[in-house]
Design an enzyme around this catalytic site. Structure first.
Site, PDB file in Angstrom:
ATOM      1  N   HIS A 116      -6.671  -6.928  -0.424  1.00  0.00           N
ATOM      2  CA  HIS A 116      -6.728  -5.483  -0.640  1.00  0.00           C
ATOM      3  C   HIS A 116      -5.872  -5.116  -1.851  1.00  0.00           C
ATOM      4  CE1 HIS A 116      -7.422  -6.060   3.747  1.00  0.00           C
ATOM      5  NE2 HIS A 116      -8.376  -5.168   3.528  1.00  0.00           N
ATOM      6  N   HIS A 153       0.808  -1.220   0.000  1.00  0.00           N
ATOM      7  CA  HIS A 153       0.000   0.000   0.000  1.00  0.00           C
ATOM      8  C   HIS A 153       0.845   1.277   0.000  1.00  0.00           C
ATOM      9  CE1 HIS A 153      -3.703  -2.153   0.367  1.00  0.00           C
ATOM     10  NE2 HIS A 153      -3.434  -2.636   1.566  1.00  0.00           N
ATOM     11  N   ASP A 204      -5.116 -12.519   3.338  1.00  0.00           N
ATOM     12  CA  ASP A 204      -6.340 -12.024   3.944  1.00  0.00           C
ATOM     13  C   ASP A 204      -7.578 -12.235   3.076  1.00  0.00           C
ATOM     14  OD1 ASP A 204      -5.060 -10.240   2.272  1.00  0.00           O
ATOM     15  OD2 ASP A 204      -5.123  -8.556   3.661  1.00  0.00           O
ATOM     16  N   ASP A 260      -3.146 -10.486  -2.474  1.00  0.00           N
ATOM     17  CA  ASP A 260      -3.716  -9.942  -1.250  1.00  0.00           C
ATOM     18  C   ASP A 260      -5.158  -9.509  -1.506  1.00  0.00           C
ATOM     19  OD1 ASP A 260      -2.415  -8.540   1.523  1.00  0.00           O
ATOM     20  OD2 ASP A 260      -4.221  -7.571   0.769  1.00  0.00           O
TER      21      ASP A 260
END
Length: 308
Positions: free
Chosen positions: A161, A122, A243, A159
């Site tokens: 996200h 991120h 996740d 991931d």
């Protein structure tokens, strides 16, 4: 040769507030679970500033140094925190990514896994966010391209996200293909299919909440794997977030542990086909400790199978 696993105790000194999902226990559980495996354990070095400057400007590093607390914790935003050990941990994570690339491209290891935190995908060019400070996967790609002289590198991010930081850092890099699957809608709000980069080298694969591993497998077979074959990378880098697991508290996908094993095995097969098996993986998210540990174990075991 054995799969290399790079880590460092400094990655346990990045301390977040009580109840924060990106906590020391994540890496403790991962390392405990991987302890019985016969891998080549490597001490992750500190990245040099010159390494970090491949993707982040000097002003960004200066800002992080100024923010580093002498004690306690300080918030960079609502999600991203620093404690006295945070910068050392982040430099070890970046150093692990660089060293893993050196080992795999130098013939010291067939593939490698960086068991590090904080995560990285991120972190944008000048903005820490989403628990992340340095863009480790993008750094690995740029190091392979600029230092080792590769012509084409692929980054695959599974991931849950979206890897907005990796996308930002590689947006103008026509030598790097970024393929990223993620739940949409979800933080950070990016990752739509129409975000394709300056040179059409970004493939976003949005996945709806509640979807499972069967849809993921179909999407990868239909979209991700053909793009990888067409691009013909000389190295595959994995942003390995776990996740998307059904038990993870921060998202709503319903992957099982075996889905992470499947996507890892398929990427290793493609690496065998395209780039002599060369794969570098770095840990991203995953916040249910049991699901994270089981999924990382499955991931590393597939890397080990591919290394034989």
């Amino acid at each position: 040769m054995k799969t290399a696993m790079l880590t460092h105790a400094d990655c346990l000194t990045h301390v977040t507030p009580e109840g924060h999902p990106e906590r020391v226990a994540r890496l403790e559980h991962v390392l405990h679970t991987l302890e019985p495996l016969e891998v080549n354990r490597v001490t992750a070095p500190m990245a040099a500033d010159d390494d970090i400057l491949r993707i982040h400007p000097e002003s960004y590093l200066d800002g992080l140094r100024r923010a580093l607390p002498a004690d306690g914790q300080v918030a960079l935003d609502g999600d991203t925190w620093m404690s006295p050990g945070t910068l050392n941990a982040a430099y070890r994570g970046a150093g692990a990514a660089v060293r893993a690339v050196d080992m795999v491209l130098g013939g010291e290891a067939p593939n490698a896994f960086a068991a590090v935190r904080p995560p990285g995908h991120h972190a944008e060019t000048e903005t820490p966010m989403g628990f992340c400070l340095f863009g480790n996967a993008a750094l690995a790609a740029k190091h392979a391209l600029d230092h080792h002289g590769l012509s084409r590198v692929a980054v695959v991010d599974f991931d849950v996200h979206h890897g907005n930081g990796t996308q930002d850092l590689l947006w103008d890099e026509q030598r790097a293909l970024l393929i990223t699957s993620q739940q949409i809608p979800l933080f950070p709000g990016t990752g739509r299919a129409n975000e394709t980069g300056a040179y059409d080298t970004i493939l976003n694969i949005p996945l709806p909440p509640g979807s499972d591993g069967a849809l993921m497998r179909q999407e990868y077979q239909d979209k991700a794997f053909p793009r990888l074959r067409a691009f013909a990378p000389e190295l595959i880098i994995i942003s390995a977030g776990f996740d998307a697991h059904v038990d993870d508290p921060l998202a709503n996908l319903e992957w099982q542990t075996e889905d992470f094993a499947w996507v890892t095995a398929e990427l290793c097969k493609l690496a065998d086909e395209l780039c002599d098996g060369r794969v570098v993986s770095t840990l991203e998210g995953g916040y249910d400790l049991h699901a994270l540990s089981a999924s990382v174990l499955a991931h590393v075991q597939e890397l080990m199978k591919a290394a034989k």
